[in-house]
Design a protein around this motif. Structure first.
Motif, PDB file in Angstrom:
ATOM      1  N   LEU A 128      49.947 -12.551  -3.225  1.00 15.82           N
ATOM      2  CA  LEU A 128      48.567 -12.659  -2.746  1.00 15.82           C
ATOM      3  C   LEU A 128      47.953 -11.274  -2.558  1.00 15.82           C
ATOM      4  CD1 LEU A 128      48.264 -15.513  -0.075  1.00 15.82           C
ATOM      5  CD2 LEU A 128      46.781 -15.121  -2.052  1.00 15.82           C
ATOM      6  N   LYS A 129      48.727 -10.375  -1.978  1.00 15.33           N
ATOM      7  CA  LYS A 129      48.221  -9.019  -1.763  1.00 15.33           C
ATOM      8  C   LYS A 129      47.946  -8.310  -3.087  1.00 15.33           C
ATOM      9  CE  LYS A 129      50.360  -8.257   2.767  1.00 15.33           C
ATOM     10  NZ  LYS A 129      51.348  -7.457   3.530  1.00 15.33           N
ATOM     11  N   LYS A 130      48.760  -8.643  -4.067  1.00 19.08           N
ATOM     12  CA  LYS A 130      48.564  -8.020  -5.386  1.00 19.08           C
ATOM     13  C   LYS A 130      47.254  -8.486  -6.012  1.00 19.08           C
ATOM     14  CE  LYS A 130      50.610  -7.779 -10.026  1.00 19.08           C
ATOM     15  NZ  LYS A 130      50.372  -6.342 -10.203  1.00 19.08           N
ATOM     16  N   TYR A 131      46.938  -9.777  -5.858  1.00 19.44           N
ATOM     17  CA  TYR A 131      45.758 -10.328  -6.536  1.00 19.44           C
ATOM     18  C   TYR A 131      44.544 -10.452  -5.617  1.00 19.44           C
ATOM     19  CZ  TYR A 131      48.916 -11.013 -10.373  1.00 19.44           C
ATOM     20  OH  TYR A 131      49.803 -10.775 -11.379  1.00 19.44           O
ATOM     21  N   MET A 132      44.706 -10.099  -4.335  1.00 17.57           N
ATOM     22  CA  MET A 132      43.554  -9.978  -3.427  1.00 17.57           C
ATOM     23  C   MET A 132      43.514  -8.541  -2.928  1.00 17.57           C
ATOM     24  SD  MET A 132      43.281 -13.431  -1.087  1.00 17.57           S
ATOM     25  CE  MET A 132      44.431 -12.786   0.114  1.00 17.57           C
ATOM     26  N   PRO A 133      42.980  -7.628  -3.706  1.00 14.28           N
ATOM     27  CA  PRO A 133      42.990  -6.216  -3.316  1.00 14.28           C
ATOM     28  C   PRO A 133      42.200  -5.976  -2.032  1.00 14.28           C
ATOM     29  CG  PRO A 133      41.542  -6.579  -5.187  1.00 14.28           C
ATOM     30  CD  PRO A 133      42.284  -7.852  -4.978  1.00 14.28           C
ATOM     31  N   ARG A 134      42.585  -4.929  -1.345  1.00 14.22           N
ATOM     32  CA  ARG A 134      41.963  -4.629  -0.056  1.00 14.22           C
ATOM     33  C   ARG A 134      40.520  -4.156  -0.231  1.00 14.22           C
ATOM     34  NH1 ARG A 134      45.460  -1.377   4.515  1.00 14.22           N
ATOM     35  NH2 ARG A 134      44.148  -1.863   6.334  1.00 14.22           N
ATOM     36  N   ARG A 135      40.279  -3.461  -1.301  1.00  9.11           N
ATOM     37  CA  ARG A 135      38.932  -2.955  -1.571  1.00  9.11           C
ATOM     38  C   ARG A 135      38.547  -3.236  -3.020  1.00  9.11           C
ATOM     39  NH1 ARG A 135      41.763   0.474   1.433  1.00  9.11           N
ATOM     40  NH2 ARG A 135      40.972   1.074   3.498  1.00  9.11           N
ATOM     41  N   LYS A 136      37.269  -3.240  -3.281  1.00  8.01           N
ATOM     42  CA  LYS A 136      36.782  -3.505  -4.636  1.00  8.01           C
ATOM     43  C   LYS A 136      37.200  -2.386  -5.576  1.00  8.01           C
ATOM     44  CE  LYS A 136      32.725  -6.119  -3.129  1.00  8.01           C
ATOM     45  NZ  LYS A 136      31.253  -6.196  -3.151  1.00  8.01           N
ATOM     46  N   THR A 137      37.651  -2.789  -6.729  1.00  8.12           N
ATOM     47  CA  THR A 137      37.995  -1.834  -7.784  1.00  8.12           C
ATOM     48  C   THR A 137      37.383  -2.333  -9.079  1.00  8.12           C
ATOM     49  OG1 THR A 137      40.013  -2.959  -8.474  1.00  8.12           O
ATOM     50  CG2 THR A 137      40.220  -1.429  -6.632  1.00  8.12           C
ATOM     51  N   GLY A 138      37.638  -1.625 -10.138  1.00 14.25           N
ATOM     52  CA  GLY A 138      37.117  -2.064 -11.439  1.00 14.25           C
ATOM     53  C   GLY A 138      38.095  -2.949 -12.187  1.00 14.25           C
ATOM     54  N   GLU A 139      39.182  -3.307 -11.514  1.00 15.56           N
ATOM     55  CA  GLU A 139      40.199  -4.120 -12.185  1.00 15.56           C
ATOM     56  C   GLU A 139      39.787  -5.585 -12.235  1.00 15.56           C
ATOM     57  OE1 GLU A 139      43.870  -3.485 -10.226  1.00 15.56           O
ATOM     58  OE2 GLU A 139      43.917  -1.318 -10.630  1.00 15.56           O
ATOM     59  N   GLU A 140      40.481  -6.314 -13.078  1.00 20.14           N
ATOM     60  CA  GLU A 140      40.178  -7.726 -13.261  1.00 20.14           C
ATOM     61  C   GLU A 140      40.636  -8.552 -12.068  1.00 20.14           C
ATOM     62  OE1 GLU A 140      42.244 -10.734 -16.122  1.00 20.14           O
ATOM     63  OE2 GLU A 140      40.642  -9.768 -17.237  1.00 20.14           O
ATOM     64  N   SER A 196      38.382 -10.903   3.089  1.00 17.44           N
ATOM     65  CA  SER A 196      36.937 -10.612   3.007  1.00 17.44           C
ATOM     66  C   SER A 196      36.561 -10.079   1.634  1.00 17.44           C
ATOM     67  CB  SER A 196      36.551  -9.590   4.087  1.00 17.44           C
ATOM     68  OG  SER A 196      36.769 -10.120   5.377  1.00 17.44           O
ATOM     69  N   SER A 197      37.410  -9.253   1.082  1.00 21.73           N
ATOM     70  CA  SER A 197      37.142  -8.672  -0.237  1.00 21.73           C
ATOM     71  C   SER A 197      37.101  -9.756  -1.310  1.00 21.73           C
ATOM     72  CB  SER A 197      38.221  -7.638  -0.576  1.00 21.73           C
ATOM     73  OG  SER A 197      38.024  -7.118  -1.877  1.00 21.73           O
ATOM     74  N   ILE A 198      38.077 -10.661  -1.292  1.00 25.62           N
ATOM     75  CA  ILE A 198      38.103 -11.714  -2.321  1.00 25.62           C
ATOM     76  C   ILE A 198      36.942 -12.683  -2.104  1.00 25.62           C
ATOM     77  CG2 ILE A 198      39.615 -13.408  -1.170  1.00 25.62           C
ATOM     78  CD1 ILE A 198      39.735 -12.386  -4.885  1.00 25.62           C
ATOM     79  N   GLU A 199      36.538 -12.881  -0.856  1.00 22.38           N
ATOM     80  CA  GLU A 199      35.394 -13.753  -0.589  1.00 22.38           C
ATOM     81  C   GLU A 199      34.112 -13.156  -1.167  1.00 22.38           C
ATOM     82  OE1 GLU A 199      36.860 -15.897   3.573  1.00 22.38           O
ATOM     83  OE2 GLU A 199      35.783 -13.975   3.633  1.00 22.38           O
ATOM     84  N   ASP A 200      33.920 -11.856  -1.007  1.00 25.59           N
ATOM     85  CA  ASP A 200      32.735 -11.203  -1.572  1.00 25.59           C
ATOM     86  C   ASP A 200      32.717 -11.340  -3.092  1.00 25.59           C
ATOM     87  OD1 ASP A 200      31.925 -10.450   0.940  1.00 25.59           O
ATOM     88  OD2 ASP A 200      32.670  -8.392   0.794  1.00 25.59           O
ATOM     89  N   LEU A 201      33.852 -11.089  -3.702  1.00 24.79           N
ATOM     90  CA  LEU A 201      33.941 -11.196  -5.165  1.00 24.79           C
ATOM     91  C   LEU A 201      33.702 -12.626  -5.620  1.00 24.79           C
ATOM     92  CD1 LEU A 201      37.062  -8.920  -5.680  1.00 24.79           C
ATOM     93  CD2 LEU A 201      34.792  -8.493  -6.636  1.00 24.79           C
ATOM     94  N   THR A 202      34.241 -13.575  -4.863  1.00 23.50           N
ATOM     95  CA  THR A 202      34.092 -14.990  -5.222  1.00 23.50           C
ATOM     96  C   THR A 202      32.640 -15.430  -5.134  1.00 23.50           C
ATOM     97  OG1 THR A 202      36.336 -15.441  -4.427  1.00 23.50           O
ATOM     98  CG2 THR A 202      34.870 -17.325  -4.680  1.00 23.50           C
ATOM     99  N   ARG A 203      31.965 -15.035  -4.061  1.00 20.61           N
ATOM    100  CA  ARG A 203      30.550 -15.424  -3.908  1.00 20.61           C
ATOM    101  C   ARG A 203      29.685 -14.812  -5.011  1.00 20.61           C
ATOM    102  NH1 ARG A 203      31.784 -14.335   1.732  1.00 20.61           N
ATOM    103  NH2 ARG A 203      32.016 -16.320   2.853  1.00 20.61           N
ATOM    104  N   ALA A 204      29.973 -13.550  -5.341  1.00 23.58           N
ATOM    105  CA  ALA A 204      29.204 -12.894  -6.411  1.00 23.58           C
ATOM    106  C   ALA A 204      29.419 -13.605  -7.739  1.00 23.58           C
ATOM    107  CB  ALA A 204      29.620 -11.425  -6.521  1.00 23.58           C
ATOM    108  N   THR A 205      30.637 -13.995  -7.972  1.00 25.00           N
ATOM    109  CA  THR A 205      30.951 -14.692  -9.223  1.00 25.00           C
ATOM    110  C   THR A 205      30.314 -16.076  -9.245  1.00 25.00           C
ATOM    111  OG1 THR A 205      33.027 -13.491  -9.460  1.00 25.00           O
ATOM    112  CG2 THR A 205      32.855 -15.572 -10.642  1.00 25.00           C
ATOM    113  N   MET A 206      30.302 -16.754  -8.118  1.00 21.61           N
ATOM    114  CA  MET A 206      29.669 -18.078  -8.057  1.00 21.61           C
ATOM    115  C   MET A 206      28.181 -17.984  -8.387  1.00 21.61           C
ATOM    116  SD  MET A 206      31.414 -19.913  -4.737  1.00 21.61           S
ATOM    117  CE  MET A 206      30.598 -21.477  -5.023  1.00 21.61           C
ATOM    118  N   LYS A 207      27.556 -16.930  -7.899  1.00 24.10           N
ATOM    119  CA  LYS A 207      26.131 -16.739  -8.178  1.00 24.10           C
ATOM    120  C   LYS A 207      25.892 -16.587  -9.674  1.00 24.10           C
ATOM    121  CE  LYS A 207      22.202 -13.743  -7.009  1.00 24.10           C
ATOM    122  NZ  LYS A 207      21.764 -12.534  -6.242  1.00 24.10           N
TER     123      LYS A 207
END
Length: 542
Positions: free
Chosen positions: A318-330, A387-398
């Motif tokens: 989970l930690k590997k695929y939910m990074p602590r901060r936004k990066t340019g990775e997939e 929180s980081s994955i939630e932000d990414l998820t909401r942006a992607t949902m939009k």
């Protein structure tokens, strides 16, 4: 080529042979007549057809001519003329009606003919095979399974199953004794089978009453043992062995319905935890998702002890695929969905194990609560990742929602059926992507609390489970659960890039979203391929 008058003489002669044999009280004395019938297999088409009826009819009376008679009859089965072949096939059951020692040979020949191209010929083979099976079920099925084990054309698997399975209630008498016999036969064969063969045998076993819904726990344990053996769970894992990976994952999904019914998945879980997760990064990409989906599907049925053992590995992933901060990775949202689902169900059964893993403060009164230790940094880190994955998820949902609007416009403007079908597929992918995102947000929300209530019920449905709704009723195939081949075809890998602008993102998301992948070597359903590449190494069934 035989002329009409010559053919008429041959037919007349054959009728004479047949009449004398019919009338004779001691038919074994009429050797010349039977030899004349055998010799007729080298003459005209019509004579061959008649000989194909007479050879098996009087076969039992001439044991000294058995080899000649059989060889002549088998030659007729290979004739170019369809009518001759069909007549010869129809006569095969008569050879073993009174001479049981020929059952194995006749069944083997019929097994080879099961994929005949001509419908009338194939129908004759099916009827002949059923006739032989009714004569001596045990001997016939033994021979049939031996033939299947050595078959080189996997397309025959479905043919045999479709013809034999529906008749099992009629054929397997006395039921429990015969079902036990068939089970033992199958188990002895599994040291060297392909994926297609193994699936066919498991389908057959699951259709038997001794393994039905009311089967006792020891019967479920027996089936799980068979699957575990095929998965080679006693072997050291080699990440470069693609065949073993395919078998392992295919067998994992095959076993899930039995976990649902209460069988233990401990051996699979322990193997995955000890051997697979440590080398997860080295797995082929498509197999990573297969494994995570399997882990998610098995997690509701794990024991508290197994849950406690595998939770640390799930948290690390989970930690590997939910990074602590936004990066340019997939960001692979389907990976995150799988891991969050597994985390909730595992933690629901071993809640205080998360105290030392995620910094929670769950009190059970047990020493394993470890409440005297400070894990606050773990809690801070874990919630930052949430929180980081939630932000990414909401942006992607939009972006997916915007993409759906574009799809609707494109569908209205589409002219050709091909264009409409393409847009329909993109809409389905987008819908599943949105479902994945909704699941992630539903599962991250309760995890912000210091004493979260872990999800242990069916309130969250995995996105790929909902994604496919078969247009026609589908029987329990493949693994034997309501996960037919379509379920795998609808199971997708939803990944997006982080930190990118919105420009062109909708099309990119839809194009990349939910790439269809398969469960294990069989593509999740009943493929025509060989299943896993090599042959299975079923432990203990050689």
């Amino acid at each position: 080529m035989t002329d009409a008058s010559e053919e008429a003489k041959q037919i007349e002669k054959l009728y004479e042979f047949g009449e004398r044999l019919n009338e004779a009280k001691d038919k074994s004395q009429n050797v010349k007549d039977y030899e004349g019938i055998i010799d007729a297999t080298k003459t005209s088409i019509k004579a061959k057809q008649l000989a194909a009826q007479l050879i098996p009819r009087f076969f039992k009376f001439f044991p000294n001519l058995s080899s000649r008679a059989l060889n002549a009859h088998f030659d007729l089965i290979e004739e170019e003329d369809l009518a001759v072949r069909v007549q010869a096939i129809r006569g095969l059951p008569l050879f073993c009606k009174d001479t049981k020692e020929y059952i194995s040979k006749i069944v083997d020949i019929l097994g080879q003919l099961l994929t005949a191209e001509e419908i009338v010929e194939r129908d004759a083979v099916h009827k002949a095979l059923m006739s032989v099976l009714r004569q001596d079920v045990k001997e016939s099925l033994t021979a049939l399974f031996k033939h299947i084990w050595n078959v080189e054309d996997p397309s025959q698997d479905d043919t045999i199953r479709d013809k034999v399975f529906p008749l099992k209630a009629e054929l397997l008498r006395p039921q429990e004794e015969m079902e036990r016999h068939i089970t033992d036969l199958i188990k002895k064969s599994l040291g060297d089978v392909t994926g297609a063969e193994f699936r066919m045998f498991m389908d057959f076993l699951k259709s038997l009453s001794i393994f039905g819904e009311k089967a006792p726990p020891e019967r479920l344990k027996e089936l799980i043992g068979i699957i575990e053996g095929q998965a080679d769970l006693d072997a050291q894992f080699d990440v470069s062995d693609a065949d073993h990976i395919d078998r392992l994952i295919s067998c994992l999904f095959m076993a899930i319905p039995f976990f649902v019914r209460g069988a233990s998945g401990s051996k699979f879980l322990n193997y995955i935890n000890k051997h697979i997760i440590p080398v997860f990064d080295k797995l082929p990409e498509e197999r990573k998702l297969d494994l995570l989906k399997g882990l998610a599907e098995i997690s509701p049925y794990t024991t508290p002890q197994d849950s406690r053992q595998i939770l640390p590995s799930v948290v690390q992933l989970l930690k590997k695929y939910m990074p602590r901060r936004k990066t340019g990775e997939e960001t692979n949202f389907t990976y995150v969905e799988c891991l969050l689902f597994s985390f909730h169900h595992l933690a629901h059964k071993a809640p205080n194990a998360t105290n030392s893993l995620c910094g929670y403060k769950i009190v059970t009164g047990q020493p394993s609560d470890r409440l005297g230790e400070d894990f606050s940094e773990y809690y801070k880190e874990f919630t930052e990742r949430l929180s980081s994955i939630e932000d990414l998820t909401r942006a992607t949902m939009k972006k997916l929602t915007q993409g759906m609007a574009e799809h609707n416009k494109a569908m209205a403007a589409a002219k050709s059926d091909e264009a409409k079908e393409s847009i329909k597929t993109q809409k389905q992918n987008t819908t599943t992507g949105l479902r994945t995102c909704n699941n992630i947000l539903a599962m991250t929300k309760p995890l912000h609390s210091k004493t979260p209530a872990f999800i242990g019920d069916k309130s969250v449905n995995l996105s790929w489970k909902e994604a496919v709704k078969p247009s026609v009723p589908s029987s329990a195939t493949g693994t034997g659960v309501k996960r037919p081949s379509t379920a795998a075809n609808g199971s997708n890998n939803f990944a997006t890039k982080k930190g990118r602008g919105a420009g062109g993102m909708q099309n990119q998301l839809v194009n990349r979203a939910l790439e269809g992948i398969s469960y294990g070597g069989r593509g999740g359903g009943r493929g025509r391929g060989r299943g896993w590449g090599g042959r299975g190494r079923g432990r203990g069934y050689r």
